[in-house]
Scaffold this active site. Structure first.
Site, short mmCIF file in Angstrom:
data_model
loop_
_atom_site.label_atom_id
_atom_site.label_comp_id
_atom_site.label_asym_id
_atom_site.label_seq_id
_atom_site.Cartn_x
_atom_site.Cartn_y
_atom_site.Cartn_z
N CYS A 116 -97.95 -40.94 154.60
CA CYS A 116 -97.53 -41.55 155.94
C CYS A 116 -97.75 -40.73 157.08
CB CYS A 116 -96.21 -42.28 155.63
SG CYS A 116 -96.19 -43.61 154.55
N PRO A 122 -96.10 -30.64 156.41
CA PRO A 122 -97.15 -29.50 155.60
C PRO A 122 -96.72 -29.23 154.27
CG PRO A 122 -95.36 -28.44 157.20
CD PRO A 122 -95.08 -29.98 157.03
C1 UD1 Z 1 -90.10 -37.02 149.76
C2 UD1 Z 1 -90.20 -38.77 149.61
C3 UD1 Z 1 -90.10 -39.29 151.18
C4 UD1 Z 1 -88.97 -38.84 151.83
C5 UD1 Z 1 -88.93 -37.33 151.83
C6 UD1 Z 1 -87.52 -36.75 152.19
C7 UD1 Z 1 -91.61 -39.01 147.41
C8 UD1 Z 1 -92.84 -39.18 147.14
N1 UD1 Z 1 -91.71 -39.21 149.07
O1 UD1 Z 1 -91.33 -36.72 150.49
O2 UD1 Z 1 -89.95 -40.80 150.75
O3 UD1 Z 1 -89.11 -39.42 153.07
O4 UD1 Z 1 -88.82 -36.89 150.53
O5 UD1 Z 1 -86.26 -37.10 151.59
O6 UD1 Z 1 -90.76 -38.57 147.01
N2 UD1 Z 1 -91.82 -29.68 154.84
C9 UD1 Z 1 -92.37 -28.50 155.17
N3 UD1 Z 1 -93.24 -27.88 154.29
C10 UD1 Z 1 -93.43 -28.15 153.10
C11 UD1 Z 1 -92.68 -29.32 152.53
C12 UD1 Z 1 -91.97 -30.19 153.39
O7 UD1 Z 1 -92.03 -28.04 156.39
O8 UD1 Z 1 -93.97 -27.43 152.13
C13 UD1 Z 1 -90.96 -30.50 155.67
C14 UD1 Z 1 -91.54 -31.65 156.00
O9 UD1 Z 1 -92.62 -31.99 157.10
C15 UD1 Z 1 -90.51 -32.82 156.11
C16 UD1 Z 1 -89.32 -32.07 155.44
O10 UD1 Z 1 -89.72 -30.84 154.99
O11 UD1 Z 1 -89.91 -32.38 157.60
C17 UD1 Z 1 -89.05 -33.07 154.08
O12 UD1 Z 1 -90.12 -33.08 153.54
P1 UD1 Z 1 -90.11 -33.35 151.79
O13 UD1 Z 1 -88.70 -33.29 151.36
O14 UD1 Z 1 -90.84 -32.43 151.13
O15 UD1 Z 1 -90.66 -34.73 151.68
P2 UD1 Z 1 -91.62 -35.32 150.47
O16 UD1 Z 1 -91.50 -34.77 149.49
O17 UD1 Z 1 -93.01 -35.18 151.18
#
Ligand code: UD1
Length: 416
Positions: A116, A122
């Site tokens: 989404c 990232p």
């Molecule tokens: C998972 C959930 C999603 C939920 C989110 C936060 C699944 C399939 N999806 O998404 O529904 O909204 O957790 O609870 O389980 N970030 C970085 N770098 C990274 C990884 C993340 O900056 O390498 C940032 C993202 O941009 C975001 C935040 O961390 O702002 C949270 O992301 P993350 O917890 O990783 O979400 P997802 O695992 O993608």
């Protein structure tokens, strides 16, 4: 293009059976790659994201078979293949295959994940962790090329408790040599479920449910079955919905409300009465939304995935409200669509200020992500006349059948 048409409803009454959790089952599907054998997943939701994950596994010669809500995954003939961008780009969780693939084959060529459009999303935390584990990573035209002589346990402090990065690094660490210590790890219920599944496979993990995980690598993991938990976000969608419409509904399939504490707390604050009964929640309201000031946050705080539903429901509140988004930097996509219904919302940075006492009138709205799309359907239930939500493929990524669910409580809603 299919759409959903929904009519304003005066009351909701009936039962909704809550589907199995999307965010729990996707990492567990990826984890099956860590062993060679057959795993059966019960209560697996029949949603598009699971179907895409099956296609990704098929690229790796993994056989999957669904009968009703039971998914069988056979990894006995799994073999390494690159994963094309055309498939990985359909799903954020495709990146979760990276850890298990590296643990099993020591190399991975995988397209960048999609998902989404909510902020930058990232994968730097995932990649930084892998690099600490001895993985060489190159990115060329949205394709990640990763290789390692062998995954090496390491100490790594995540700069933000990313759910996906924590899951990915845990799955890599169980197949790495030596000990890995992950600090600043996410503690979401989906991570606890994944760890418990890996423990059942024979993994050695300490600190489950805390932000420090200590994982000893092992090469003797065996396949095992998994009974999926209910989807707390789907349950929360219907719980918050009840605030805006006089309701007397039962959400079934909810055995334990531990993981929903903060969702229930917010629902209660905005006027919903929630009673836990055996295997279900009994939900009642007068349909008068109490406004307030709310924030999303990392678990155990109120989940960001329910923020669009909360904003939609607060547009019906008796007084002004606000919602501050603390997880994603660009997640107020709901606001522009709610304005078409007549809502008066101002976004200032990470905070949405929502005017109370506004009348909402049905309109044609466009889903632009999974949870925002579901929130628009919910908003249609309490907007005058008819509302049509287009682009519903986003909703089908995570809701088995939102139309069926809402018909079960008396809504006049249909696919058009
Ligand atoms: C998972 C959930 C999603 C939920 C989110 C936060 C699944 C399939 N999806 O998404 O529904 O909204 O957790 O609870 O389980 N970030 C970085 N770098 C990274 C990884 C993340 O900056 O390498 C940032 C993202 O941009 C975001 C935040 O961390 O702002 C949270 O992301 P993350 O917890 O990783 O979400 P997802 O695992 O993608």
């Amino acid at each position: 293009m299919r759409a959903i048409s929904v009519k304003e409803v005066s009351k909701l009454k009936g039962n909704i059976e809550i589907q199995g959790s999307k965010n729990t089952v996707l990492p567990i599907m990826a984890a099956t790659l860590l062993s060679s054998g057959v795993s059966v997943i019960y209560n697996c939701p029949d949603i598009d994201d699971v179907a895409v994950m099956c296609q990704l596994l098929a690229c790796l010669h993994v056989k999957t078979n669904r009968v009703g809500n039971t998914l069988t995954i056979d990894t006995r003939e799994a073999a390494y293949e690159p994963l094309p961008l055309s498939l990985t780009g359909k799903l954020r969780s495709s990146v979760l295959l990276l850890g298990p693939i590296l643990a099993r084959w020591g190399k991975a060529r995988i397209g960048m994940p999609g998902g989404c459009a909510i902020g930058l999303r990232p994968v730097d935390i995932h990649l930084e962790g892998f690099m600490k584990m001895n993985v060489d990573i190159r990115l060329h035209r949205d394709i990640l090329d990763c290789s390692t002589f062998h995954l090496q346990g390491c100490e790594y402090h995540l700069r933000f408790p990313s759910v996906g990065a924590t899951e990915n690094l845990i799955m890599a660490a169980v197949g790495a040599r030596g000990r890995t210590i992950l600090r600043g790890a996410a503690k979401e219920p989906e991570i606890v479920e994944l760890c418990n599944y890996l423990l059942a496979m024979g993994a050695l993990i300490e600190g489950v449910g805390t932000d420090v995980l200590i994982i000893k690598g092992t090469d003797v993991l065996t396949s095992c079955d998994y009974c999926n938990v209910y989807d707390r976000i789907v349950a929360g969608t219907y719980l918050l919905m009840a605030a805006a419409i006089p309701s007397d509904i039962t959400l079934t399939g909810i055995d334990d409300i531990h993981y929903m504490k903060n969702i229930i707390k917010v629902a209660s604050q905005i006027g919903v009465s929630v009673v836990k009964m055996e295997n279900c929640l009994h939900v009642q309201s007068f349909g008068k939304v109490d406004g307030g000031d709310f924030e999303t946050g990392i678990y155990p705080e109120f989940p960001t995935d329910l923020q669009p539903v909360l904003v939609a429901v607060l547009a019906k509140a008796k007084k002004d409200s606000s919602v501050t988004e603390r997880v994603f930097e660009k997640r107020f996509g709901i606001v522009r669509e709610l304005e078409k219904l007549g809502a008066d919302i101002t976004v200032k940075g990470q905070r949405a200020e929502i005017k109370g006492n506004t009348e909402l009138y049905g309109h044609t709205l466009k889903a632009a992500d999974l949870r925002q799309g579901a929130a628009l359907v919910v908003a249609g239930l309490f907007s005058r006349g008819y509302t049509t939500v287009t682009n519903i493929s986003y909703i089908e990524r995570g809701y088995e059948d939102i139309v069926r669910d809402l018909q079960c409580v008396g809504a006049e809603i249909a696919y058009v």
